[in-house]
Motif scaffolding. Structure first.
Motif, mmCIF file in Angstrom:
data_model
loop_
_atom_site.group_PDB
_atom_site.id
_atom_site.type_symbol
_atom_site.label_atom_id
_atom_site.label_comp_id
_atom_site.label_asym_id
_atom_site.label_seq_id
_atom_site.Cartn_x
_atom_site.Cartn_y
_atom_site.Cartn_z
ATOM 1 N N CYS A 243 53.659 99.081 159.654
ATOM 2 C CA CYS A 243 52.110 99.180 160.167
ATOM 3 C C CYS A 243 51.899 99.906 161.318
ATOM 4 O O CYS A 243 52.889 99.630 162.279
ATOM 5 C CB CYS A 243 51.471 97.876 160.258
ATOM 6 S SG CYS A 243 51.156 96.877 158.739
ATOM 7 N N THR A 254 47.467 92.176 156.392
ATOM 8 C CA THR A 254 46.769 93.486 156.467
ATOM 9 C C THR A 254 47.848 94.459 155.989
ATOM 10 O O THR A 254 48.765 94.355 155.522
ATOM 11 C CB THR A 254 47.091 93.413 158.197
ATOM 12 O OG1 THR A 254 48.400 93.986 158.512
ATOM 13 C CG2 THR A 254 46.310 92.551 158.997
ATOM 14 N N GLU A 255 46.888 95.550 155.521
ATOM 15 C CA GLU A 255 47.601 96.478 154.718
ATOM 16 C C GLU A 255 48.565 97.198 155.637
ATOM 17 O O GLU A 255 48.408 97.415 156.846
ATOM 18 C CB GLU A 255 46.476 97.662 154.513
ATOM 19 C CG GLU A 255 46.612 98.593 153.498
ATOM 20 C CD GLU A 255 46.765 98.208 152.174
ATOM 21 O OE1 GLU A 255 47.605 98.615 151.180
ATOM 22 O OE2 GLU A 255 46.379 96.960 151.766
ATOM 23 N N ARG A 259 55.194 99.736 152.203
ATOM 24 C CA ARG A 259 55.371 98.342 151.901
ATOM 25 C C ARG A 259 56.421 98.444 150.590
ATOM 26 O O ARG A 259 56.038 98.965 149.479
ATOM 27 C CB ARG A 259 54.157 97.610 151.456
ATOM 28 C CG ARG A 259 54.450 96.100 151.215
ATOM 29 C CD ARG A 259 53.050 95.366 150.977
ATOM 30 N NE ARG A 259 53.195 93.962 150.833
ATOM 31 C CZ ARG A 259 53.415 92.969 149.834
ATOM 32 N NH1 ARG A 259 53.677 93.761 148.666
ATOM 33 N NH2 ARG A 259 53.617 92.028 149.808
#
Length: 260
Positions: A243, A254-255, A259
């Protein structure tokens, strides 16, 4: 090399060994999977306390294994997000290919598991498998705090000391992406530098580095992953969520920009 270690983690997803249970030697595929449960998604799927008891029948049967229960915080290939038992002798069993949601209060706690080893069939992950008949906290262990249905977010490490305290565990590393080490045509080692100068290495394909990491070189990021110590004590992360900036819950609540 630490890069080779990280690559092995990425490709194999999970490589584990056998531990010695109380009262006898560890079996090597001595128990077979139940009939009709030979696929990856079924054989070691997400099971909890109720299902463990149902499979077990007699809770007193099976051998006893003692160690630390843990769950991978992010999923890998084929949605593999294993629940594992890291035995006291340093070796590990796969309990489930999915998070065992009824046992969230036991994550990173010493537990006693009764069950037997088995050799899965079908789309199985390499490593030792243990069919749990019961799972209990070891004597003196307090339950972990639980948010119903949610995996615990691992702590943040901003210094080398904080990071080294989490070797072998999941952690969120906050630091600055400073660049890459020389690599081959396919793989590169990205350097994440913590506030005190300690470096953590992440091995990724050249394409991922160019597309995801390089735009953030010189900037602060958060990388969530399982931390390991390689040659000469160098730190590395295998499967990661990345992130921009300092983000608590990177890739979980959270995005993430990356990933696995």
């Amino acid at each position: 090399m630490i890069a080779a270690r990280a690559l092995a983690l990425t490709l194999a997803a999970l490589v584990v060994g056998a531990c010695t249970p109380s009262g006898g030697e560890a079996g090597r595929g001595d128990a077979r999977p139940p009939v009709g449960e030979d696929k990856m998604s079924e054989e070691a799927g997400s099971i909890g306390a109720a299902e463990v008891a149902e499979v077990a029948g007699d809770d007193a049967q099976g051998r006893e294994f003692t160690g630390i229960l843990d769950v991978e915080r992010i999923a890998g290939g084929k949605r593999l997000q294993a629940t594992t038992l890291e035995c006291d002798d340093g070796e590990t069993y796969i309990l489930s290919y999915r998070p065992m949601l009824d046992h969230l209060d036991k994550i990173e706690r010493r537990v006693i598991v009764r069950g037997e080893t088995y050799a899965p069939e079908g789309q199985a992950v390499g490593g030792r498998h243990l069919r749990a008949r019961s799972i209990h906290l070891a004597e003196g262990e307090a339950p972990a705090p639980v948010v119903e249905g949610a995996l615990p977010v691992p702590p943040i490490a901003r210094s080398g000391a904080e990071a080294r305290a989490r070797v072998g565990r999941w952690v969120q590393i906050v630091g600055v992406l400073v660049g890459v080490k020389p690599g081959d045509d396919t793989w590169q080692v990205v350097i994440l530098r913590l506030g005190d100068g300690v470096e953590v290495e992440i091995t990724e394909t050249r394409g991922i580095v160019d597309r995801v990491y390089r735009p953030h070189f010189g900037a602060q990021v958060t990388a969530l992953g399982n931390l390991f110590a390689g040659e000469e004590g160098r730190l590395g992360l295998g499967r990661v969520a990345l992130c921009a900036g300092e983000v608590d819950g990177c890739g979980m609540t959270t995005e993430a920009i990356r990933r696995f």
